[in-house]
Scaffold this motif. Structure first.
Motif, PDB file in Angstrom:
ATOM      1  N   HIS A 314       0.820  -1.223   0.000  1.00  0.00           N
ATOM      2  CA  HIS A 314       0.000   0.000   0.000  1.00  0.00           C
ATOM      3  C   HIS A 314       0.851   1.270   0.000  1.00  0.00           C
ATOM      4  O   HIS A 314       0.301   2.370   0.078  1.00  0.00           O
ATOM      5  CB  HIS A 314      -0.920   0.005   1.224  1.00  0.00           C
ATOM      6  CG  HIS A 314      -1.996  -1.030   1.180  1.00  0.00           C
ATOM      7  ND1 HIS A 314      -3.199  -0.839   0.530  1.00  0.00           N
ATOM      8  CD2 HIS A 314      -2.046  -2.283   1.709  1.00  0.00           C
ATOM      9  CE1 HIS A 314      -3.952  -1.920   0.669  1.00  0.00           C
ATOM     10  NE2 HIS A 314      -3.280  -2.810   1.378  1.00  0.00           N
ATOM     11  N   GLU A 317       0.153   4.229  -2.385  1.00  0.00           N
ATOM     12  CA  GLU A 317      -1.016   5.072  -2.135  1.00  0.00           C
ATOM     13  C   GLU A 317      -0.695   6.253  -1.219  1.00  0.00           C
ATOM     14  O   GLU A 317      -1.508   7.170  -1.085  1.00  0.00           O
ATOM     15  CB  GLU A 317      -2.133   4.230  -1.512  1.00  0.00           C
ATOM     16  CG  GLU A 317      -2.557   3.039  -2.367  1.00  0.00           C
ATOM     17  CD  GLU A 317      -3.557   2.149  -1.651  1.00  0.00           C
ATOM     18  OE1 GLU A 317      -4.149   2.621  -0.651  1.00  0.00           O
ATOM     19  OE2 GLU A 317      -3.744   0.991  -2.069  1.00  0.00           O
ATOM     20  N   THR A 325      -4.091   6.294   3.841  1.00  0.00           N
ATOM     21  CA  THR A 325      -4.923   5.297   3.176  1.00  0.00           C
ATOM     22  C   THR A 325      -5.391   4.285   4.210  1.00  0.00           C
ATOM     23  O   THR A 325      -4.846   4.199   5.314  1.00  0.00           O
ATOM     24  CB  THR A 325      -4.155   4.600   2.048  1.00  0.00           C
ATOM     25  OG1 THR A 325      -5.051   3.774   1.302  1.00  0.00           O
ATOM     26  CG2 THR A 325      -3.048   3.731   2.598  1.00  0.00           C
TER      27      THR A 325
END
Length: 470
Positions: A314, A317, A325
Motif C-alpha cells: 500500500h 497510495e 490510506t
C-alpha cells in the motif's frame, strides 16, 4: 452687621441645618468662603462649562453646612490641571479651613483605576507604568510565541541544518543522558532471570475495522487498535501504532539499534503505552516508563514475508507527505521474529523529537526477514514532502547514543557470539573450504612421503645386487 449677613445667608437656604456657635473670626472666614464660592459659580456659568460633577477615586469631597452641597474647585473634573505651587497653596488653605471649621466631612474612597491618567480627567502628574493586566498579557504572549517556536510546527530532519545533530537546540531532551537507540554489546549485558517471555495478545486478528496507514514525512506509520496488548511487562501496555526505519539503496544498513556494532537493513518499532496509569499515548509519552516499544531488527532473506507485504503493497497510495490510506487488518504477529523469549531490555527514549525519555525498550535477539524486492520497495516508494519534486524518504534512522552508565539486561544466557544467518552461512562455507584444503594438503604430503619411500627401497635393492656380484 456680620451677624445680620450671616442670618440672611442661612435664611436663603431653609433646608440647611442651624448654624453652630462660632467665634467672630470663624464667622468672618465663613462669609468670605461663601462669597468666593458664589463668585466661582458665576465665572463658571459665564464660560459655559458648567457640568455635572463626577466622583473619582483618590479624591476627597468636603460637604458641610457651610457649602450647602456646592462643589468646590477640587470637585470640578473638567478644570485644567493646576501647577504644583497652586496645589500646595490650595492644600494649605483647605487644611487651615478644616482647623477653623468643625463641620463634619464625608470621605468617599472608590477602587483605584489604571495608574495611567485619562486625558479627559486632569490629575496630578503620575509616572505611567504598565498595569498588572498589561504585564500578564505580554507574559502570556511571550509564552505562546516560545511554545510555537520550540514545539508547534518545528521542522526537523535526519540530516542537514535541522538534522539530528541540531535536535537538542529545539528539543532539549534530545541531548539528555538516557537516549535511544544504542549499540548493544552482548559481552556487557546482564542476564536477568526475572525477565518473562513476552506474550502479545490480539496480534493474530486485530479486529475488523480497517487500519490507517500514514506517510508523516519521517516514516510510514500504521495505527493499531487498543485490542492489542502485551503480557510479560510490569503493567498492561496497549498498542497504539507501528512504524519503520530504513536506509538507502546501495547500503546494507538502516536499523537504529546495533548489536555488537552491526546494523541490519531495517527496523520495526511497535509502540505501546501504559493503559493502567494513563488515558492516552500523548499523556504516557511524557512519564517515566509510560511507553513500551518493541524493536525488531530486519534482515534480508530469500523469500517474501507475507506480513510485511500487507504494509508494503500500500506504499504507492501514500507516496507523499501527509497522505493516508486504509488497509484491511492482518496478522500483526507475523511481523515479529519466531522466538520472542530472547530479547534485550533497557530504559531509553523516543528516537525522534521530542525524544522523551519514557520508553521501556525490548529489542529482540532474533531477526525478522524480508526479501530484497521488499526492501527496495520500502527504500524507493516514499517521499518526505507533499508534492513533486520531492526528496526520497530514506535514511530515517538515528545514530546510536551513549549508554551513560545504563544497564542492559538480557532474558537469556549468551552461549557464544551472535551471528546472523548470512554470517553463519559464510562461516559454514569457510569451514568446508578449509577442510577441503586441509584434505588436499594431507593427500599431497602423504603422496610425497610414499614416493620417497619407494625411491629408498629401490636404492637399497640395487646396492645389494652390486655387492653380491663383487
Amino acid at each position: 452687621m456680620l451677624n445680620r449677613l450671616f442670618k440672611e445667608l442661612f435664611a436663603s437656604n431653609p433646608g440647611s441645618p442651624p448654624p453652630s456657635p462660632r467665634t467672630p473670626v470663624q464667622s468672618h472666614l465663613k462669609s468670605r468662603r461663601q462669597l468666593e464660592v458664589a463668585g466661582q459659580q458665576v465665572k463658571t456659568a459665564k464660560r459655559g462649562k458648567k457640568r455635572e460633577g463626577r466622583k473619582r477615586s483618590s479624591e476627597r469631597f468636603i460637604l458641610g453646612p457651610e457649602t450647602h452641597g456646592t462643589p468646590t474647585e477640587n470637585q470640578i473634573p473638567w478644570k485644567p490641571a493646576e501647577t504644583q505651587r497652586q496645589q500646595e497653596r490650595k492644600t494649605n488653605t483647605l487644611n487651615s479651613r478644616k482647623l477653623l471649621s468643625p463641620a463634619p466631612t464625608l470621605s468617599l474612597s472608590l477602587p483605584a483605576l489604571s495608574p495611567c491618567p485619562s486625558p479627559l480627567v486632569p490629575r496630578p502628574p503620575v509616572p505611567c507604568t504598565p498595569s498588572g493586566h498589561t504585564m500578564l498579557f505580554f507574559t502570556l504572549l511571550l509564552e505562546v510565541i516560545w511554545i510555537l517556536t520550540a514545539n508547534g510546527g518545528q521542522h526537523w530532519t535526519y540530516e542537514g541544518p535541522h538534522g539530528q545533530d541540531h535536535w537538542p537546540a529545539s528539543y532539549p531532551e534530545c541531548g539528555s543522558n538516557a537516549q535511544s537507540p544504542i549499540n548493544i554489546q552482548t559481552d556487557s549485558v546482564t542476564f536477568d532471570p526475572d525477565l518473562l517471555p513476552l506474550q502479545p495478545h490480539g496480534y493474530e486478528q486485530p479486529g475488523t475495522e480497517p487500519l490507517n496507514l500514514h506517510n508523516n514525512g519521517h516514516t510510514v506509520q500504521l495505527s493499531l487498535p487498543s485490542t492489542l496488548y502485551l503480557e510479560g511487562l510490569p503493567r498492561k501496555y496497549v498498542a497504539a501504532q507501528l512504524h519503520l526505519h530504513w536506509g538507502q539503496k546501495g547500503t546494507p544498513w538502516g536499523s537504529e539499534h546495533l548489536i555488537n556494532g552491526k546494523a541490519t537493513a531495517a527496523e520495526l518499532h511497535i509502540v505501546h503505552y501504559d493503559s493502567e496509569s494513563y488515558e492516552s499515548l500523548s499523556e504516557a509519552a511524557q512519564r517515566p516508563q509510560g511507553l513500551a516499544v518493541l524493536g525488531i531488527l530486519i534482515e534480508v532473506g530469500e523469500t517474501k514475508n507475507p506480513a510485511y507485504e500487507h504494509i508494503l503493497s500500500h506504499l504507492h497510495e501514500i507516496k507523499y507527505k501527509d497522505q493516508k490510506t486504509s488497509m484491511p487488518p492482518f496478522n500483526v504477529r507475523g511481523l515479529l521474529p519466531p522466538l520472542l523469549a530472547q530479547y534485550f531490555r533497557y530504559n531509553g527514549s523516543l528516537t525522534t523529537p521530542p525524544c522523551y525519555q519514557s520508553v521501556l525498550w525490548t529489542v529482540f535477539h532474533r531477526r525478522a526477514q524480508i526479501s530484497t524486492e521488499q526492501l527496495e520497495k520500502l527504500r524507493e516508494t516514499l517521499f518526505s514532502t507533499e508534492e513533486e519534486p520531492s526528496e526520497p524518504l530514506v535514511q530515517n534512522y538515528r545514530a546510536p547514543q551513549p549508554l551513560n552508565q545504563r544497564m542492559v539486561f538480557a532474558s537469556f544466557i549468551q552461549v557464544g557470539p551472535s551471528y546472523t544467518t548470512g554470517e553463519m552461512l559464510s562461516l559454514g562455507v569457510g569451514i568446508l573450504v578449509g577442510c577441503l584444503c586441509l584434505l588436499l594438503a594431507v593427500y599431497f604430503i602423504a603422496r610425497k612421503i610414499r614416493r620417497k619411500r619407494l625411491r629408498n627401497r629401490k636404492s637399497v635393492v640395487f646396492t645389494s645386487a652390486r655387492a653380491t656380484e663383487a
